[in-house]
Design an enzyme around this catalytic site. Structure first.
Site, short mmCIF file in Angstrom:
data_model
loop_
_atom_site.label_atom_id
_atom_site.label_comp_id
_atom_site.label_asym_id
_atom_site.label_seq_id
_atom_site.Cartn_x
_atom_site.Cartn_y
_atom_site.Cartn_z
N GLU A 1 -2.89 7.02 -8.40
CA GLU A 1 -3.51 7.10 -7.07
C GLU A 1 -2.83 8.24 -6.35
OE1 GLU A 1 -3.76 3.48 -4.75
OE2 GLU A 1 -3.99 2.27 -6.57
N GLU B 1 0.92 -1.58 -8.06
CA GLU B 1 1.85 -1.67 -6.92
C GLU B 1 2.43 -3.08 -6.82
OE1 GLU B 1 0.30 0.01 -3.27
OE2 GLU B 1 -0.04 1.96 -4.21
O1 AHR Z 1 -6.36 3.21 -2.43
C1 AHR Z 1 -6.12 2.23 -1.47
C2 AHR Z 1 -4.90 1.36 -1.78
O2 AHR Z 1 -3.75 2.15 -1.75
C3 AHR Z 1 -4.85 0.74 -3.15
O3 AHR Z 1 -5.57 -0.46 -3.20
C4 AHR Z 1 -3.40 0.47 -3.33
O4 AHR Z 1 -3.00 0.50 -4.68
C5 AHR Z 1 -2.73 1.58 -2.52
O5 AHR Z 1 -1.75 1.09 -1.69
#
Ligand code: AHR
Length: 503
Positions: free
Chosen positions: A307, A179
């Site tokens: 994610e 990110e």
């Molecule tokens: O999973 C929690 C957070 O969510 C992670 O650290 C980040 O990559 C995302 O914004």
């Protein structure tokens, strides 16, 4: 009326990469410390400090790949802090995830590269590392790759041997940041393109020296299609002088979280709204593929959703992102997998956030016990698709309309895969009443081999605790074989069914 599912056995999509059933574990709350790693704490069985009750549950899932150390944590992590004698490792602040929570201390670096590799060995899972682009350097990332994978006589390879790992770890998947449009440095797409080229060049230079295994580099993408397009466009800025910036990339990642209402407190409309929002995962994949087909049409760059999952308002930064995990969340995961199977030709991995204790976890722990969540049960059922050939599946079902969302909710979701002579079909009835579903295979002599149902007796707001976790395990379900390749199932409300056919 009921719903119909037509499985087109002769219309294969592609192999379902087993890595679609991957996981993500970050130095956040009780995911690593307490969840996977307890060190000297002897209240639970351990092996080299790794928590074995968690490992046993996860090992049953045959987890294919585990992403680590973050998340946002990755872009503030300096890997050398986490190797060598534990008592000599520095304690650092955890810039992103310890604020406001007194019972989570600073990052002790007790759990580092070797401990992570030990977890992967115990789980027989593939490691996936995310390098620090935010406040690291290309040299630091290349050194980590050399430390992990190089089998020559260099200071870093020798340090790995001194730390107990004579043989290289052969880590295949390397994320170039996380990110970086947000917590990883707030880079513009053009700035990230520049960083990606630098990091990938140095990682590739080590990659070229490895005798065993090529590495796969994963770039950071965005759920905002404009960001992806600008990034991919800018990546080519050097093309006048040097060839092939797109060759530096094997996969592009996207992240998607969703919520509606509270974790356990939601009404029927919020139940459907969450399911509607979970459909964005498939939409994000399509958007990323569209951008790639414009800028790198000749490439075979695939998409990793590294994610994804439900992030309820109750999971705040002050409680280590913990939330209750309900049947509603698990049903949304089943739909996400159906959507990923449909895109088996372009999706190479997905990693639920996060594997233990945090967000839509599969395992929860306290100081003495570890137990499975309803989402764990969906993974356990759906993993039978892994490695099979996704089959085109047409569903005729009513839709529940959800206002102001880009997607409505088909009441039945399903996907199918072929495994030699067997066809495996999963379907979920998302309606809040039972639904008659007919599954039709093209092979008129197909026979049913196995059938099970999840959540037949659970309400959508039920969640697992250490005392009730076995109430979410699968039950038998009656299936009527009509003798002509069609099978009828009365699927209970908000339930997920798995059917195995010989066909
Ligand atoms: O999973 C929690 C957070 O969510 C992670 O650290 C980040 O990559 C995302 O914004």
């Amino acid at each position: 009326m009921g719903s119909e599912i037509y499985v087109h056995q002769h219309e294969p999509i592609d192999t379902i990469n087993p890595n679609v059933y991957g996981h993500f574990a970050e130095h956040l709350g009780r995911c690593i410390y307490g969840g996977l790693w307890v060190g000297e704490d002897d209240r639970v069985p351990t092996e080299d400090g790794v928590r074995m009750d968690t490992v046993e549950l996860l090992a049953d899932l045959e987890m294919p790949v585990l992403r680590w150390p973050g998340g946002c944590f990755a872009d503030d992590y300096h890997w050398e802090d986490g190797i060598g004698p534990r008592e000599e490792r520095p304690t650092r602040r955890n810039a992103f995830w310890t604020q406001g929570r007194a019972d989570i201390p600073e990052e002790p670096n007790e759990f580092g590269t070797e401990e992570f590799m030990r977890v992967c060995d115990l789980l027989d899972t593939e490691p996936y590392l995310a390098a620090n682009v935010g406040n690291g350097s290309p040299g630091e990332a290349a050194d980590w790759l050399e430390y992990c994978n190089y089998d020559g006589d260099t200071e870093l390879a020798n340090r790995r041997a001194e730390n107990g790992s004579e043989d290289p770890h052969d880590v295949k998947f390397w994320g170039v940041g996380n990110e970086n449009w947000g917590c990883g440095g707030r880079l513009s797409p053009e700035e990230y393109a520049e960083q990606f080229r630098r990091y990938a060049t140095y990682l590739r230079s080590v990659d070229g020296m490895l005798s065993e295994r090529d590495v796969d580099l994963v770039s950071v993408g965005h759920i905002n299609e404009d960001w992806n397009r600008k990034f991919l466009d800018a990546l080519d800025d050097c093309a006048e002088f040097v060839q092939g910036p797109y060759d530096l990339m094997d996969h592009m990642s996207v992240h998607r979280y969703y919520e509606a209402g509270g974790d356990t407190d939601f009404d029927d409309e919020e139940y459907f709204r969450l399911l509607a929002r979970s459909r964005k995962v498939g939409g994000d994949v399509d958007d990323a593929v569209d951008a790639l087909s414009t800028y790198a049409p000749e490439s075979d760059i695939s998409i990793i959703v590294d994610e994804w999952g439900v992030w309820h308002p109750e999971a705040t930064n002050t409680n280590g992102l913990e939330q209750e995990n309900t049947v509603r969340d698990a049903i949304s995961a089943a739909g996400v997998f159906d959507d990923l199977h449909e895109r088996a030709d372009v999706v190479s991995m997905a990693n639920i956030a996060q594997t233990v204790n945090v967000l839509q976890c599969l395992v929860q722990t306290d100081e003495e016990d570890a137990w499975a969540t309803p989402t764990y049960q969906v993974f356990d059922l759906y993993e039978n698709h892994a490695g099979g050939t996704a089959l085109d599946t047409v569903i005729e079902t009513d839709e529940h309309e959800v206002e102001d969302e880009p997607y409505d909710v088909p009441l039945v979701s399903a996907s199918a895969s072929a495994h030699g002579d067997e066809v495996f079909v999963t379907l979920s009835n998302r309606a809040l009443e039972s639904e008659d579903v007919t599954v039709s295979l093209e092979d008129k002599s197909a026979s049913l081999v196995d059938s099970e149902v999840l959540f037949a007796d659970n309400a959508v707001e039920e969640y697992s605790t250490k005392d009730n976790a076995d109430e979410f395990t699968p039950d038998d379900v009656d299936v009527v074989a009509n003798g002509d390749g069609t099978f009828a199932v009365a699927v209970p409300e908000s339930a997920v069914v798995g059917l195995t056919f010989e066909a």
